[in-house]
Write a protein that holds these residues in place. Structure first.
Motif, short mmCIF file in Angstrom:
data_model
loop_
_atom_site.label_atom_id
_atom_site.label_comp_id
_atom_site.label_asym_id
_atom_site.label_seq_id
_atom_site.Cartn_x
_atom_site.Cartn_y
_atom_site.Cartn_z
N PHE A 198 35.40 33.59 40.53
CA PHE A 198 35.29 32.62 39.76
C PHE A 198 34.28 32.75 38.70
CE2 PHE A 198 37.63 30.93 43.27
CZ PHE A 198 38.48 30.08 42.57
N LEU A 199 33.34 33.20 38.93
CA LEU A 199 32.20 33.89 38.14
C LEU A 199 32.91 34.73 36.80
CD1 LEU A 199 29.00 34.88 39.86
CD2 LEU A 199 29.50 33.12 38.07
N GLN A 200 33.84 35.61 36.99
CA GLN A 200 34.44 36.26 36.17
C GLN A 200 35.15 35.56 35.33
OE1 GLN A 200 36.12 39.22 38.77
NE2 GLN A 200 34.34 40.38 39.03
N HIS A 201 35.61 34.29 35.74
CA HIS A 201 36.62 33.90 34.74
C HIS A 201 35.68 33.09 33.65
CE1 HIS A 201 39.77 34.10 37.40
NE2 HIS A 201 40.44 33.86 36.35
N LEU A 202 34.28 33.33 33.84
CA LEU A 202 33.46 32.80 32.74
C LEU A 202 33.50 33.73 31.44
CD1 LEU A 202 30.29 31.44 34.65
CD2 LEU A 202 32.43 30.29 33.60
N ASN A 203 34.04 34.76 31.84
CA ASN A 203 34.36 35.88 30.69
C ASN A 203 35.59 35.85 30.15
OD1 ASN A 203 31.75 37.18 30.51
ND2 ASN A 203 32.24 38.69 32.24
N HIS A 204 36.22 34.82 30.54
CA HIS A 204 37.68 34.70 30.28
C HIS A 204 37.82 34.59 28.50
CE1 HIS A 204 41.90 33.55 30.10
NE2 HIS A 204 41.98 34.27 30.99
N SER A 205 38.94 35.16 28.07
CA SER A 205 38.72 35.15 26.64
C SER A 205 39.03 33.52 26.24
CB SER A 205 39.79 35.91 26.01
OG SER A 205 41.11 35.44 26.56
N ASP A 206 39.69 32.77 26.91
CA ASP A 206 40.01 31.39 26.53
C ASP A 206 38.94 30.82 26.93
OD1 ASP A 206 41.01 28.96 25.99
OD2 ASP A 206 42.66 28.98 27.08
N LEU A 207 38.14 29.80 25.97
CA LEU A 207 36.99 29.09 26.29
C LEU A 207 37.30 28.13 27.20
CD1 LEU A 207 34.84 29.05 23.19
CD2 LEU A 207 34.21 29.84 25.59
#
Lengths: 446, 1006
Positions: free
Chosen positions: B559-568
């Motif tokens: 889930f942390l990695q999703h903080l890097n997701h391109s979609d804000l």
């Protein structure tokens, strides 16, 4: 098994001789021995004083059941053994004198018509027909009369014959063609049975064409054939009193003549499984039937349809037979003629005072038969959707009228005017019928 | 002879008499019963003669033929046995002598069939089938024959055996003759034979069936139906028979269809459907009623047929067809309730057994039980099911569900029960789950049951997939509750389901390429669930279930990695989720580091946004997240460190209004394509100069044109201020914490003020270290102590460096301001302060502007620095108030004031944890202030009290003296300086002479 116990307890001593002896023998021998025993029994009985015979006859029945029909045998005969049995029986019956023959046949086949008996009889008859064994056929004719030609066993037998000689081997066997000459009484009863087997009430009931051909040929060649069953069988009675149902083939033949063409018309239209379709399918459906039928009561007019022609010939045969029957009756009843309208059929009927009064009470025709036929004809036409103007329909009505008229004229039909009126009113109007209505008072005696 | 008998079959009748026949009969009987007397040829001749002439001898002759065929087959089989040994003996000769006999017989039979098919074909076909059955049964056990298991082998064997081959030809001819007119009869015979000689007869059926596939299939079905009807009527009339033996023909029907299925499955399919559809023809009779029960009965005996039903029949069963069926069944049902119930049981049983098309079956049942939604009702108006049909379907569904549950819960006792339906459904569970989400009312209950069963049936993975789909696809909260329902049901059977589901979800989150799932959706749904979970009463109410948050903790990293997701928006949702879940109770430091760095990266990404509202919203989320993180001390320090480091990074600096110096970007230089040839040519033309001082100038590098000016990216003022504010907020949140007791007790400062946030000492050192290391060029002179004033000369370059940093990154002032409250931070930051003060001193010492306010930048800086020092108690009153004087003093006075500060600092070196120590300012430091005040008494009169009110001046006489001297000296020098400042052009001349003197004097005084 149960039977075993009973028999052993009651007649242990008397029975043990013959039955035991036979039970130790193999097939052909035991049957032959059984037949010898039957002959012995008959001779003994013939020679002794009636009533004091002492039990021999009873064993005859049991011997016949066990060693001719093999009703109790755990092992059935194979087909080949059965053929052998048939050969033995035919030869044996043919060898006997007439009275003994009837008696032996009676022991073997008369009485309660069990399935086994009927099956064996059927095969014997078929065999006898092929090998021209007149005695067997004569005996069978008596059996048929005893059972009644419309009874189930007889119909079963008749069906089997039809199957053998008209369907499996049509025209192959010359003896069937010559049946009236082999055994006229059998032929007559056979016709009666066959007409009751195929009452022509629906498409499924139509007789096979070959059979109709044969029957037509038979009655055309011998007008007296149809009256055979009306006469008392000779040489019966001294062994056992049969009750005869002198069933006449006339009502059934009337059915064929009247209803057959109508149904055949439909059958050929449908071109269904019936064998009529084959011969008629090539024919065009243009019918000058009335002309052909009306011109001379049949007799091969200009109809283009072979089967309509066939029925015309049958009609002619029936009419001739009716006349012949009258003639025959006349002979029997001291020469009552057939040309006088004033002559009373009643007297002819009751006047035929032969010693066997039991069967002459039966007339070849009754008004009820005719009424039934006309009702059925109307019903069939309604079901098939034929209009009263249809040629075939009219033709049939006309044929019925002819038969009634000839029957009345030949005094083979006895009907009260009311009955006659009832029949005539059922049928659609027709020139012949109108005439008959007008002239029905000219049969005052009815 | 053969030809002769065959040819005179037709003209035969003329040539014989009755006596001939009798003779032949006797001859034949002699030959067959007393064998050996008559030779085989003449026996055969008389047999054929009788066959053609004596109807009564038909059976006998056929029986005789049976023997002949039997003998021939026996010889053939014997031949097969002896063939390996190469001993051709009598058997061969016998076989050869039998062959013509057989040929003759067959030609006669074929002739019969040809000439009069209607009459003869049934007889001969029955005979041939019976004989075939007899022979194949008799020799089935023979050792040289293959076992009947391999149908093809058996077929091969019998078709190479001449007698059976001939027989088969006869039988086939009979069929050909009868198929047109009376197919029922022949198929009936075939079926009966098949029943009688069951396994050994199969090859015959297979062969005939493949010769007339369409007819055989249709007729076999019809016969089966007829038989079924008959037996049913019997049964309903008489006693209830045992179900196994009731319909023998049905088994052979199924067997035959099974044989034909491999090559003619299309025909079978078509015939079955025709049979079904025929039952709806208006003219349908009594026969039509049991069609459906019959089909089902068939299906129950053969999976292949069942498959056809489930795939094809279901397609046909439209509501109108169902209504027709209902009309058919009503009388039956009312007449025979128990039978109808049995029928329904059978349906349920079949559904459980079906594997292909299971999904369609379930869909069909559901559609029929509760027909289309009202939105489509207009189109489907005429096509709705009769209420009673619906009732029946509901009954079926309920029954099915309970049956399935039985299976599934039985399975729990380690007994694996194969349920094809579930196995098949589990393949399309995704779509089933989708349907479940869309469903309403009672449908959803059924779906729930099915899904539960599927989940519990499958080998573990199914359940998690179902739940995964549910949580991924749910569009609203009502759909989301479906997840909870299923979870609750499944958890009864599988305790770990939630964990499995979560790992499944995480898998799908991690695999990007395969199928893009709606992450936003999924995260939102998870968030909803977590929120729901939080509202649950933690204890009591008997409500026991595993918690989603625990599972999420296990997969925190993903889930942390999703903080890097391109979609804000995904990031935001994930952030919310993480906030809702909180930090896992146990977390590795590596993960923690990752968390902090990712969060920081996200934070700066958000700052890049131009949309104010949006960015504020997101920042608030970040804020909350930081808040949570910073409850862990390690995380706290890391957060602060990352934040500070990042804010000075070149890509982020511009966010806060910093200038970006492009010229320093050496990367540019490297990336340029340098052609060696060009370089060499250049070498030849000009003097090759290394990149050295001689080449690098202020204006740029020789050969590369003018150095580009540092520029400020075009960011709006609001954005910059917003960004600064955000950063400061976050820094504040992260650093100022309520220090819990535990740490406090260990901490040196035992003073703890409840309700106040403060920076822990370790964190303050950390902060300061970061700042210092970022803002100073090297590690030299980074001690907290302030050196001698003269030392400024040495560190001038370094000080300028720091100054430039502050100048370029105005946000640094704010940061310092932020931490100024904490004395310990500023204590560790004292190198920075020192550099700033020294730079200012240097500037103002040589400043040519008269008033300090004429150099606003430096003035502001000076004010700030003094302010910070005041806030952090580095300066004690009255020295700490000089910031208020600065805007109105002369440049030189400013210099003097700063000098005083320096001296003060040198004498009172900063100490850690000054927070609440009262430092007393030595009176000597107030001298300069006093003189400045005196000098500018016009402006500063009102302020005087502030500086010297509380100070007990008269207590020490020598201080007053010194003060007097200093004031005099200052006052004497001040006008001097002011005049010189206005007049003189050289910046160094007079103040340079005076300024050093006065501090010296003071030192001397001291």
């Amino acid at each position: 098994m149960k039977w075993d116990d009973d028999s052993f307890q009651s007649n242990v001593v008397a029975m043990s001789n013959i039955l035991k002896r036979l039970s130790y023998m193999d097939f052909p021998e035991c049957t032959q021995e059984a037949l010898h025993y039957l002959s012995r029994c008959l001779r003994k009985e013939a020679g002794s004083i009636p009533g004091l015979g002492g039990g021999g006859e009873d064993y005859a029945v049991e011997v016949s059941r066990d060693f001719i029909h093999f009703a109790r045998s755990p092992k059935r005969l194979t087909a080949i053994q059965e053929l052998q049995l048939l050969e033995i029986l035919c030869s044996y019956i043919a060898e006997q004198r007439e009275t003994e023959r009837n008696a032996v046949f009676g022991i073997m086949f008369h009485g309660e018509p069990a399935l086994l008996k009927v099956n064996l009889l059927t095969k014997i008859v078929s065999m006898a027909m092929s090998i021209r064994c007149t005695p067997v056929l004569d005996c069978t004719a008596l059996w048929m009369q005893e059972q009644g030609c419309d009874s189930e066993p007889v119909r079963c037998m008749a069906k089997s014959m039809v199957n053998d000689y008209c369907q499996l081997f049509p025209g192959v066997i010359p003896t069937f063609h010559a049946l009236p000459s082999i055994s006229p009484l059998f032929a007559c009863n056979f016709i009666a049975a066959v007409t009751s087997l195929y009452p022509c009430n629906s498409i499924d009931d139509i007789p096979p064409e070959t059979l109709v051909e044969h029957v037509t040929n038979w009655i055309s060649s011998d007008s007296n054939l149809c009256s055979m069953s009306m006469h008392p069988p000779s040489g019966v009675g001294n062994y056992r009193m049969f009750t005869y149902h002198a069933s006449s083939p006339f009502p059934g033949l009337t059915n064929w003549c009247v209803k057959g063409p109508v149904l055949c018309l439909k059958a050929t239209d449908n071109n269904n499984k019936n064998c009529w379709g084959e011969s008629a399918s090539s024919c065009t459906n243009s019918g000058s039937i009335t002309g052909g039928a009306g011109s001379g009561g049949g007799g091969g007019g200009s109809t283009s349809k072979p089967h309509q022609q066939l029925f015309s010939r049958l009609q002619l045969g029936v009419l001739q037979s009716l006349l012949a029957s009258h003639a025959a009756n006349g002979i029997h009843s001291n020469g009552t003629s057939n040309n006088g309208a004033n002559n009373t059929p009643t007297t002819t009927g009751s006047g035929s005072s032969t010693p066997n009064a039991s069967n002459t009470a039966d007339d070849p025709f009754t008004a009820a038969d005719l009424k039934k036929t006309s009702q059925e004809l109307i019903e069939i036409c309604n079901r098939l959707g034929l209009s009263p103007d249809d040629e075939t329909y009219l033709c049939s009505v006309e044929r019925l009228g002819q038969i009634i008229q000839v029957a009345l004229a030949s005094a083979t039909l006895r009907a009260r005017p009311a009955q006659l009126t009832e029949i005539l009113q059922l049928l659609p109007a027709n020139r012949l019928l109108k005439l008959m209505k007008v002239h029905q008072n000219s049969y005052p005696a009815m | 002879m053969a030809a002769a008998t065959a040819n005179n079959a037709e003209p035969g009748p003329v040539n014989f008499t009755s006596q001939d026949i009798l003779n032949e009969v006797r001859h034949f009987l002699r030959g067959t019963t007393y064998d050996g007397k008559v030779n085989r040829e003449s026996l055969a001749k008389s047999a054929l003669f009788l066959l053609r002439t004596l109807p009564a001898a038909r059976h006998a002759v056929l029986e005789h033929m049976c023997h002949i065929f039997d003998e021939a087959v026996m010889l053939h089989v014997k031949n097969l046995d002896t063939r390996p040994g190469h001993t051709p003996g009598a058997t061969d000769e016998n076989l050869h002598s039998l062959e013509p006999v057989i040929q003759d017989a067959c030609s006669v039979l074929l002739n019969f069939i040809k000439s009069n098919p209607v009459a003869w074909a049934p007889i001969i076909s029955a005979w041939s089938l019976g004989l075939l059955g007899h022979i194949s049964t008799k020799y089935a056990e023979h050792r040289s024959l293959p076992h009947s298991s391999s149908l093809n082998e058996v077929l091969q064997l019998w078709m190479t055996c001449p007698p059976t081959k001939t027989l088969m030809e006869v039988a086939t001819d009979c069929f050909a003759a009868m198929v047109g007119n009376t197919p029922d009869v022949c198929v009936d015979a075939l079926l009966e034979a098949s029943v009688q000689y069951s396994p050994h007869f199969d090859w015959v059926v297979a062969h005939i069936g493949s010769c007339f596939p369409t007819t055989i299939i249709t007729r076999v079905l019809m016969c089966g139906l007829k038989d079924f009807c008959a037996h049913r009527n019997n049964r309903s009339g008489g006693m209830q028979m045992t179900s196994d033996k009731k319909i023998p023909k049905l088994a052979s029907v199924v067997g035959i269809l099974g044989h034909l299925a491999s090559k003619h499955s299309h025909n079978i399919r078509k015939s079955l459907m025709n049979l079904f559809q025929d039952s709806f023809q208006p003219g349908a009779n009594m026969m039509s009623l049991p069609t459906v029960p019959f089909l089902l009965q068939l299906a129950s005996m053969s999976p292949m047929l069942l498959q056809i039903l489930t795939t094809d029949l279901i397609k046909i069963l439209s509501p109108s067809v169902l209504n027709k069926l209902h009309d058919q069944f009503v009388p039956w049902k009312s007449a025979n309730k128990s039978e109808f119930d049995n029928f329904l049981q059978l349906v349920v049983h079949l559904i459980i057994k079906s594997d292909v098309g299971a999904y369609q079956v379930i869909g069909f049942l559901l559609d029929s039980a509760s027909p289309a939604t009202p939105t489509q009702s207009d189109a489907m108006e005429e096509e709705t099911c009769h209420p009673e049909v619906q009732q029946v379907c509901k009954y079926l569904l309920n029954h099915l569900c309970s049956e399935l549950q039985k299976f599934v819960y039985l399975k729990q006792d380690n007994k694996v029960i194969e349920v094809p339906l579930l196995a098949s459904l589990s393949k399309c569970q995704a779509s089933l789950t989708g349907d479940y989400l869309q469903s309403t009312g009672q449908r959803s209950e059924w779906y729930l049951k099915f899904l539960t069963c599927i989940a519990l049936y499958g080998p573990g993975k199914g359940a998690s997939e179902i739940l995964g789909v549910l949580v991924t696809e749910a569009k609203n909260t009502t759909q989301l509750t479906r997840f909870l329902q299923v979870q609750k049901e499944v958890e009864l059977g599988d305790v770990n389901i939630l964990q499995l589901t979560m790992s499944h979800l995480v898998d799908s989150l991690q695999t990007k390429s395969q199928r893009e799932i709606n992450r936003l959706h999924l995260l939102r749904n998870l968030l909803h669930l977590i929120q729901w979970e939080k509202n649950l009463p933690r204890q009591g109410s008997g409500f026991c279930r595993s918690y989603l948050s625990i599972s999420i903790h296990e997969h925190y990293e993903t889930f942390l990695q999703h903080l890097n997701h391109s979609d804000l928006s995904v990031c935001a949702m994930c952030l919310k989720l993480l906030i809702a879940v909180g930090l896992p109770p146990v977390i590795s430091s590596a993960l923690l580091t990752k968390a902090c760095s990712i969060l920081t990266a996200l934070f700066y990404r958000i700052l890049h946004l131009t949309d104010g509202m949006k960015s504020l919203r997101l920042i608030r989320l970040c804020h909350s997240c930081y808040d949570i993180f910073c409850n862990v001390r390690v995380a706290q320090s890391m957060c602060v460190q990352f934040l500070l480091e990042e804010c000075l990074a070149s890509e982020n600096a511009a966010l806060f209004g910093s200038k970006v110096d492009i010229a320093l970007d050496w990367q540019n230089d490297l990336n340029k394509n340098v052609s060696l040839l060009d370089q060499n040519q250049e070498m030849g033309l000009s003097l090759p100069l290394p990149r050295s001082h001689s080449r690098v100038f202020h204006a740029g590098i020789i050969g590369q044109g003018l150095k580009p000016k540092p520029f400020q990216p075009p960011l709006s003022k609001e954005q910059i201020s917003r960004n600064r504010q955000s950063l400061l907020d976050v820094l504040w949140t992260c650093s100022y914490r309520r220090i819990p007791f535990r740490t406090d007790s260990r901490d040196n400062s035992s003073l703890y003020i409840p309700g106040a946030d403060r920076i822990s000492s370790s964190l303050s050192r950390q902060i300061a270290n970061v700042l210092v290391s970022q803002l100073t060029p090297d590690m030299l002179y980074n001690g907290p102590a302030w050196p001698d004033e003269e030392f400024i000369r040495v560190t001038v370059e370094r000080d300028l460096w720091v100054w430039k940093k502050f100048e370029d990154n105005p946000v640094l002032w704010d940061i310092l301001d932020n931490f100024a409250k904490s004395s310990s931070v500023l204590f560790y930051c004292s190198p920075l302060l020192r550099s700033l003060v020294s730079t200012l001193m240097n500037y103002y010492e040589s400043c040519r502007v008269k008033n300090a306010c004429n150099a606003p930048k430096h003035l502001a800086a000076a004010c700030k620095v003094i302010n910070y020092m005041r806030k952090s108690n580095l300066l004690s009153p009255p020295l700490c108030y000089i910031g208020e004087l600065l805007p109105v003093v002369k440049s030189y006075e400013l210099y003097l004031l700063l000098q005083t500060v320096w001296r003060y600092m040198k004498e009172n070196p900063p100490v850690n944890n000054l927070d609440h120590q009262k430092k007393v300012c030595d009176p000597k430091f107030s001298t300069v202030i006093r003189s400045v005040l005196h000098t500018n008494i016009a402006q500063m009169g009102p302020m005087y009290k502030r500086f010297f009110d509380s100070l007990p001046i008269s207590t020490s006489p020598n201080t007053t003296v010194t003060l007097a001297t200093t004031t005099s000296s200052v006052s004497s020098s001040a006008p001097l300086s002011s005049t010189t400042a206005t007049t003189s052009t050289s910046p160094t001349a007079p103040p340079a002479t005076t300024s050093p003197t006065s501090p010296e004097k003071m030192i001397v005084d001291k």
